[in-house]
Scaffold this motif. Structure first.
Motif, short mmCIF file in Angstrom:
data_model
loop_
_atom_site.label_atom_id
_atom_site.label_comp_id
_atom_site.label_asym_id
_atom_site.label_seq_id
_atom_site.Cartn_x
_atom_site.Cartn_y
_atom_site.Cartn_z
N UNK A 159 16.20 19.13 -23.06
CA UNK A 159 16.22 20.32 -22.19
C UNK A 159 17.59 20.38 -21.54
N UNK A 160 18.24 21.53 -21.65
CA UNK A 160 19.57 21.70 -21.09
C UNK A 160 19.50 22.75 -20.00
N UNK A 161 19.82 22.35 -18.78
CA UNK A 161 19.83 23.25 -17.64
C UNK A 161 21.28 23.47 -17.24
N UNK A 162 21.69 24.73 -17.26
CA UNK A 162 23.07 25.09 -16.94
C UNK A 162 23.20 25.21 -15.42
N UNK A 163 24.24 24.60 -14.87
CA UNK A 163 24.50 24.68 -13.43
C UNK A 163 24.93 26.10 -13.10
N UNK A 164 24.44 26.62 -11.98
CA UNK A 164 24.68 28.01 -11.62
C UNK A 164 26.06 28.24 -11.03
N UNK A 165 26.62 27.26 -10.37
CA UNK A 165 27.91 27.44 -9.72
C UNK A 165 28.88 26.39 -10.22
N UNK A 209 32.00 25.67 -21.69
CA UNK A 209 31.24 26.86 -22.09
C UNK A 209 31.16 26.96 -23.61
N UNK A 210 32.26 26.67 -24.31
CA UNK A 210 32.27 26.73 -25.77
C UNK A 210 31.29 25.71 -26.35
N UNK A 211 31.23 24.53 -25.76
CA UNK A 211 30.30 23.50 -26.21
C UNK A 211 28.86 23.99 -26.09
N UNK A 212 28.52 24.59 -24.96
CA UNK A 212 27.16 25.10 -24.76
C UNK A 212 26.86 26.25 -25.72
N UNK A 213 27.82 27.13 -25.94
CA UNK A 213 27.60 28.25 -26.86
C UNK A 213 27.39 27.74 -28.29
N UNK A 214 28.12 26.71 -28.66
CA UNK A 214 27.95 26.12 -29.99
C UNK A 214 26.55 25.53 -30.13
N UNK A 215 26.08 24.82 -29.10
CA UNK A 215 24.72 24.27 -29.13
C UNK A 215 23.68 25.37 -29.24
N UNK A 216 23.90 26.48 -28.51
CA UNK A 216 22.94 27.59 -28.51
C UNK A 216 22.81 28.27 -29.86
N UNK A 217 23.78 28.07 -30.72
CA UNK A 217 23.73 28.74 -32.03
C UNK A 217 22.81 28.02 -33.01
N UNK A 218 22.33 26.83 -32.66
CA UNK A 218 21.42 26.10 -33.53
C UNK A 218 22.15 25.43 -34.68
N UNK A 220 26.96 15.84 -20.64
CA UNK A 220 26.37 16.44 -19.44
C UNK A 220 27.12 15.98 -18.20
N UNK A 221 27.09 16.84 -17.20
CA UNK A 221 27.78 16.50 -15.95
C UNK A 221 27.75 17.68 -15.00
N UNK A 222 28.92 18.17 -14.61
CA UNK A 222 28.99 19.24 -13.63
C UNK A 222 28.57 20.60 -14.20
N UNK A 223 28.76 20.82 -15.50
CA UNK A 223 28.44 22.13 -16.09
C UNK A 223 26.97 22.26 -16.46
N UNK A 224 26.35 21.15 -16.85
CA UNK A 224 24.94 21.21 -17.25
C UNK A 224 24.29 19.84 -17.14
N UNK A 225 22.95 19.86 -17.08
CA UNK A 225 22.13 18.66 -17.03
C UNK A 225 21.34 18.60 -18.33
N UNK A 226 21.21 17.42 -18.92
CA UNK A 226 20.46 17.25 -20.16
C UNK A 226 19.32 16.26 -19.92
N UNK A 227 18.09 16.69 -20.20
CA UNK A 227 16.90 15.86 -20.01
C UNK A 227 16.21 15.67 -21.36
N UNK A 228 16.26 14.46 -21.91
CA UNK A 228 15.69 14.22 -23.24
C UNK A 228 14.20 13.91 -23.22
N UNK A 229 13.56 14.14 -24.35
CA UNK A 229 12.17 13.72 -24.58
C UNK A 229 12.14 12.87 -25.83
N UNK A 230 11.32 11.81 -25.79
CA UNK A 230 11.17 10.90 -26.92
C UNK A 230 9.84 11.13 -27.62
N UNK A 231 9.81 10.84 -28.93
CA UNK A 231 8.55 10.88 -29.65
C UNK A 231 7.89 9.50 -29.62
N UNK A 232 6.78 9.34 -30.32
CA UNK A 232 6.04 8.07 -30.29
C UNK A 232 6.82 6.92 -30.92
#
Length: 87
Positions: free
Chosen positions: A68-74, A2-11, A48-60
């Motif tokens: 994109x970070x999707x947080x697992x609900x349970x 949770x601390x890792x995700x909160x740190x990322x959310x702070x930009x 990424x793993x059980x707490x969240x999924x990370x889906x990257x996008x590449x440029x040209x």
């Protein structure tokens, strides 16, 4: 985790944060060195793993520009098979 995700959310100086319906996205700032964001994005995907999924996008140029970070609900450790409750 949770601390890792909160740190990322702070930009930060390398990326901005955009909220999404099920999490948030981090996007490389135009002024940031792509190598710095590649390093960050690789770390996020490795964590990424059980707490969240990370889906990257590449440029040209095949550099990461958004993750994109999707947080697992349970908490997966709290899940069990329905038949576990049977007598």
């Amino acid at each position: 985790m949770q601390l890792y995700l909160e740190t990322l959310r702070s930009g930060g100086p390398v990326y901005s944060v955009e909220p999404t319906a099920r999490g948030f996205s981090i996007t490389r700032r135009q002024t940031a060195d792509p190598a710095d964001f590649n390093w960050l994005a690789s770390g996020v995907m490795e964590a990424a793993g059980e707490a969240f999924v990370a889906l990257p996008e590449l440029d040209q140029d095949s550099n990461y520009f958004r993750v994109h970070i999707t947080v697992c609900e349970k908490d997966p450790s709290s899940l069990h098979d329905a038949h576990d409750d049977l007598p």
